[in-house]
Design an enzyme around this catalytic site. Sequence first.
Site, PDB file in Angstrom:
ATOM      1  CB  CYS A  73      -5.125   5.035  28.067  1.00 18.38           C
ATOM      2  SG  CYS A  73      -4.453   4.702  26.440  1.00 18.38           S
ATOM      3  CG  HIS A  89      -6.283   8.967  28.016  1.00 17.19           C
ATOM      4  ND1 HIS A  89      -4.914   8.985  27.886  1.00 17.19           N
ATOM      5  CD2 HIS A  89      -6.742   8.098  27.057  1.00 17.19           C
ATOM      6  CE1 HIS A  89      -4.560   8.167  26.914  1.00 17.19           C
ATOM      7  NE2 HIS A  89      -5.649   7.625  26.389  1.00 17.19           N
ATOM      8  CG  ASN A 139      -3.465   7.652  23.374  1.00 18.09           C
ATOM      9  OD1 ASN A 139      -2.810   7.611  24.421  1.00 18.09           O
ATOM     10  ND2 ASN A 139      -4.552   6.941  23.188  1.00 18.09           N
TER      11      ASN A 139
HETATM   12  N1  ACO Z   1      -6.467   8.341   7.318  1.00 16.00           N
HETATM   13  C1  ACO Z   1      -7.465   8.374   6.393  1.00 16.00           C
HETATM   14  N2  ACO Z   1      -8.562   7.586   6.482  1.00 16.00           N
HETATM   15  C2  ACO Z   1      -8.643   6.761   7.545  1.00 16.00           C
HETATM   16  C3  ACO Z   1      -7.638   6.681   8.516  1.00 16.00           C
HETATM   17  C4  ACO Z   1      -6.514   7.510   8.362  1.00 16.00           C
HETATM   18  N3  ACO Z   1      -5.503   7.529   9.258  1.00 16.00           N
HETATM   19  N4  ACO Z   1      -7.996   5.761   9.429  1.00 16.00           N
HETATM   20  C5  ACO Z   1      -9.199   5.277   9.046  1.00 16.00           C
HETATM   21  N5  ACO Z   1      -9.584   5.873   7.898  1.00 16.00           N
HETATM   22  C6  ACO Z   1     -10.802   5.667   7.145  1.00 16.00           C
HETATM   23  C7  ACO Z   1     -11.406   4.303   7.384  1.00 16.00           C
HETATM   24  O1  ACO Z   1     -10.812   3.324   6.583  1.00 16.00           O
HETATM   25  C8  ACO Z   1     -12.847   4.541   7.039  1.00 16.00           C
HETATM   26  O2  ACO Z   1     -12.969   4.505   5.645  1.00 16.00           O
HETATM   27  P1  ACO Z   1     -14.275   3.836   4.957  1.00 16.00           P
HETATM   28  O3  ACO Z   1     -15.433   4.658   5.417  1.00 16.00           O
HETATM   29  O4  ACO Z   1     -13.968   3.958   3.493  1.00 16.00           O
HETATM   30  O5  ACO Z   1     -14.311   2.429   5.465  1.00 16.00           O
HETATM   31  C9  ACO Z   1     -13.102   5.985   7.475  1.00 16.00           C
HETATM   32  O6  ACO Z   1     -11.797   6.582   7.601  1.00 16.00           O
HETATM   33  C10 ACO Z   1     -13.813   6.097   8.806  1.00 16.00           C
HETATM   34  O7  ACO Z   1     -13.202   5.200   9.736  1.00 16.00           O
HETATM   35  P2  ACO Z   1     -13.704   5.081  11.206  1.00 16.00           P
HETATM   36  O8  ACO Z   1     -12.877   4.080  11.930  1.00 16.00           O
HETATM   37  O9  ACO Z   1     -15.188   4.896  11.222  1.00 16.00           O
HETATM   38  O10 ACO Z   1     -13.352   6.550  11.737  1.00 16.00           O
HETATM   39  P3  ACO Z   1     -13.716   7.201  13.109  1.00 16.00           P
HETATM   40  O11 ACO Z   1     -14.424   8.483  12.873  1.00 16.00           O
HETATM   41  O12 ACO Z   1     -14.339   6.233  14.080  1.00 16.00           O
HETATM   42  O13 ACO Z   1     -12.291   7.598  13.675  1.00 16.00           O
HETATM   43  C11 ACO Z   1     -10.698   6.820  15.287  1.00 16.00           C
HETATM   44  C12 ACO Z   1     -11.346   6.580  13.933  1.00 16.00           C
HETATM   45  C13 ACO Z   1      -9.928   8.130  15.213  1.00 16.00           C
HETATM   46  C14 ACO Z   1      -9.736   5.681  15.557  1.00 16.00           C
HETATM   47  C15 ACO Z   1     -11.785   6.919  16.361  1.00 16.00           C
HETATM   48  O14 ACO Z   1     -12.683   5.831  16.252  1.00 16.00           O
HETATM   49  C16 ACO Z   1     -11.221   6.938  17.755  1.00 16.00           C
HETATM   50  O15 ACO Z   1     -10.553   7.869  18.148  1.00 16.00           O
HETATM   51  N6  ACO Z   1     -11.527   5.936  18.559  1.00 16.00           N
HETATM   52  C17 ACO Z   1     -11.029   5.856  19.932  1.00 16.00           C
HETATM   53  C18 ACO Z   1      -9.609   5.489  19.869  1.00 16.00           C
HETATM   54  C19 ACO Z   1      -8.971   5.627  21.213  1.00 16.00           C
HETATM   55  O16 ACO Z   1      -9.285   6.480  21.981  1.00 16.00           O
HETATM   56  N7  ACO Z   1      -8.029   4.745  21.422  1.00 16.00           N
HETATM   57  C20 ACO Z   1      -7.236   4.801  22.572  1.00 16.00           C
HETATM   58  C21 ACO Z   1      -7.893   4.187  23.732  1.00 16.00           C
HETATM   59  S1  ACO Z   1      -6.856   4.225  25.020  1.00 16.00           S
HETATM   60  C22 ACO Z   1      -5.752   2.904  25.090  1.00 16.00           C
HETATM   61  O17 ACO Z   1      -5.824   2.156  25.987  1.00 16.00           O
HETATM   62  C23 ACO Z   1      -4.718   2.690  24.030  1.00 16.00           C
END
Ligand code: ACO
Length: 330
Positions: free
Chosen positions: A116, A257, A287
């Site tokens: 990214c 980003h 993204n």
């Molecule tokens: N729909 C419904 N529930 C979901 C989903 C979904 N799409 N995805 C995960 N959950 C659930 C999980 O299973 C978990 O359930 P549990 O508590 O029963 O185990 C719960 O939601 C919470 O999951 P977390 O992973 O803790 O959720 P979080 O608040 O951290 O959000 C996310 C997840 C959106 C991925 C976040 O961590 C994030 O944005 N991280 C950064 C990602 C990012 O920026 N990536 C790109 C980097 S750049 C690159 O180089 C590609």
Amino acid sequence: MSGLRAAITGVQGYVPDYVLTNAELETIVDTNDEWITSRTGIKERRILKGDNVGTSAMGIEAVKGLLEKTGTDPLDIDLVICATVTGDFIFPDTANVISHATGMDNAFGFDLNAACSGFLYALSVGAKMLEGGKHKKVVVIGADKMSSIVDYTDRTTCVIFGDGAGAVLLEPTEDPGVGIIDYIHRSNGAGAEYLYLTAGGSRKPATVDTVMAREHFVTQNGRPVFKAAVSGMSDVVKKIMAANELETDDIRWLVPHQANRRIIETVSRMADFPMEKVMVNIHKYGNTTAGTLPLCLWDYEDQLEKGDNVILTAFGGGFTWGALYLKWAI
Ligand code: ACO
């Protein structure tokens, strides 16, 4: 130093027509609009459909539009850098596929892989090549077909990513009031364990087993990525402002980003930017990896004015991150 500075003299984006909404994702995996919207800010993303079309198809459209808009003869372009993690092939590189298709036959080109942060890295590389005086017209592209490496059975990643491309034209300027002024780039391989794609490279070439194990898709541990993205981007934004003696009031736009709306809001709060000064289009495209920054500049082009102080910042797999300070030139 030649005294030259590189300036962005044109910007163009391209997104595919197909809109993948949160409602449609609800029919594919166990998710819902409320979760996606509240956790990421994404409402829809674009998907490139069709057989035998890759990232270059979007880069080509962005470059064609860029050359037309700026009245540039493709034969005058002497360098093309394409930031992507989803090149059409392992080789040849996508920059050359795009150059050939758009008539940029006098350019040499190469791809740059920094996830990214790819567009930001490519922008500073292109600027420095141009400032050296050797190159006169440089095209920098950020493009990714994330749908080609996203597992649509994995709800933790498939809701986040989309497809898109953007391109900018860099030209030299001697006007001290415009151009790319400074950058800070960082990387840390310790982040590799949180965001990666296991198979298909030289360490683990594609086999039936790797395909069956779904190892050609992105794997992400979201929480550590979230934390590193927030601290990494806010740190380099503050550092580049301090290095250039800038206060928040001096900056017209922060261009982050587009990874997650909550990351964007946290970075802007930590770097002391009101959200009115922060470019956001993640709700429309998700993204798009290397595509997000040029797509933001393209979307906000009519709100940018010549001389505006702009800071771009990115964070991505690797980990890679950085910030770049420029004065808008168009
Ligand atoms: N729909 C419904 N529930 C979901 C989903 C979904 N799409 N995805 C995960 N959950 C659930 C999980 O299973 C978990 O359930 P549990 O508590 O029963 O185990 C719960 O939601 C919470 O999951 P977390 O992973 O803790 O959720 P979080 O608040 O951290 O959000 C996310 C997840 C959106 C991925 C976040 O961590 C994030 O944005 N991280 C950064 C990602 C990012 O920026 N990536 C790109 C980097 S750049 C690159 O180089 C590609």
